[in-house]
Design a protein around this motif. Structure first.
Motif, PDB file in Angstrom:
ATOM      1  N   LYS A   1      14.584   8.980   7.556  1.00 28.94           N
ATOM      2  CA  LYS A   1      15.001   9.322   6.194  1.00 28.94           C
ATOM      3  C   LYS A   1      13.919   8.939   5.179  1.00 28.94           C
ATOM      4  O   LYS A   1      13.636   9.701   4.252  1.00 28.94           O
ATOM      5  N   ALA A   2      13.331   7.774   5.368  1.00 31.50           N
ATOM      6  CA  ALA A   2      12.278   7.314   4.450  1.00 31.50           C
ATOM      7  C   ALA A   2      11.046   8.214   4.539  1.00 31.50           C
ATOM      8  O   ALA A   2      10.416   8.515   3.527  1.00 31.50           O
ATOM      9  N   MET A   3      10.716   8.664   5.745  1.00 28.08           N
ATOM     10  CA  MET A   3       9.572   9.569   5.911  1.00 28.08           C
ATOM     11  C   MET A   3       9.829  10.891   5.205  1.00 28.08           C
ATOM     12  O   MET A   3       8.948  11.429   4.532  1.00 28.08           O
TER      13      MET A   3
ATOM     14  N   ASP B   1       8.884   7.929   1.146  1.00 26.21           N
ATOM     15  CA  ASP B   1       8.945   6.547   0.667  1.00 26.21           C
ATOM     16  C   ASP B   1       8.125   5.696   1.625  1.00 26.21           C
ATOM     17  O   ASP B   1       8.651   5.107   2.570  1.00 26.21           O
ATOM     18  N   LYS B   2       6.818   5.641   1.398  1.00 28.22           N
ATOM     19  CA  LYS B   2       5.895   4.988   2.321  1.00 28.22           C
ATOM     20  C   LYS B   2       6.190   3.495   2.492  1.00 28.22           C
ATOM     21  O   LYS B   2       6.179   2.971   3.605  1.00 28.22           O
TER      22      LYS B   2
ATOM     23  N   ASP C   1       7.151   1.824   6.001  1.00 24.88           N
ATOM     24  CA  ASP C   1       6.312   0.783   6.606  1.00 24.88           C
ATOM     25  C   ASP C   1       7.139  -0.456   6.975  1.00 24.88           C
ATOM     26  O   ASP C   1       6.961  -1.033   8.048  1.00 24.88           O
ATOM     27  N   SER C   2       8.040  -0.849   6.076  1.00 25.57           N
ATOM     28  CA  SER C   2       8.890  -2.012   6.347  1.00 25.57           C
ATOM     29  C   SER C   2       9.786  -1.755   7.550  1.00 25.57           C
ATOM     30  O   SER C   2       9.919  -2.603   8.437  1.00 25.57           O
TER      31      SER C   2
END
Length: 148
Positions: free
Chosen positions: A13-15, A19-20, A24-25
């Motif tokens: 979802k972040a990709m 939302d880098k 990453d987290s």
């Protein structure tokens, strides 16, 4: 759904949202979970998954404490990472809930007025009940506070 699948799903979802920082987290948390599973050579139990997440939060907190105040970039990154990791952490016991468990343990041991010499017995009974659900430092402080 296991934590590995949850984290992987959130990472996708972040990709997609580009939302880098969050990606990453989540990637770091996923790597920690996978590495633990590889070392174990088996599926992780829920307690093991929770312990990995809590360990990662603790490591980032330690890094945050060691970071100089003028490195605001690292401080912000650590705080963001902790916020992301806490989404996957187990619900922690409140201070009042911990105190109630301490009182139960003291009663079950038959100790009326706890002294410093009773601390070992109390901690031995108490820690398995609160492990993974509370901060060990807080538990230690609360037990030590009974003697003053």
């Amino acid at each position: 759904m296991s934590k590995i699948e949850e984290v992987r799903s959130e990472m996708i979802k972040a990709m997609k949202a580009k939302d880098k920082e969050r990606k990453d987290s989540l990637s770091m948390l996923l790597a920690a979970l996978k590495n633990f599973a590889i070392d174990k050579r088996d599926e992780l139990t829920e307690d093991e998954e929770n312990s990995v997440v809590l360990k990662e939060i603790k490591q980032v907190n330690d890094l945050l404490e060691q970071t100089p105040a003028d490195r605001t970039d690292i401080i912000e990154q650590c705080r963001f990472r902790i916020k992301v990791y806490e989404e996957f952490a187990p619900k922690m016991l409140s201070e009042e809930e911990i105190k109630d468990i301490i009182n139960e343990v003291v009663k079950s041991l038959g100790i009326e007025k706890p002294t410093v010499s009773d601390k070992g017995k109390i901690m031995k009974e108490l820690m398995p009940k609160v492990k993974g659900k509370s901060d060990g430092k807080l538990v230690n402080q609360l037990v030590s506070g009974m003697f003053s």
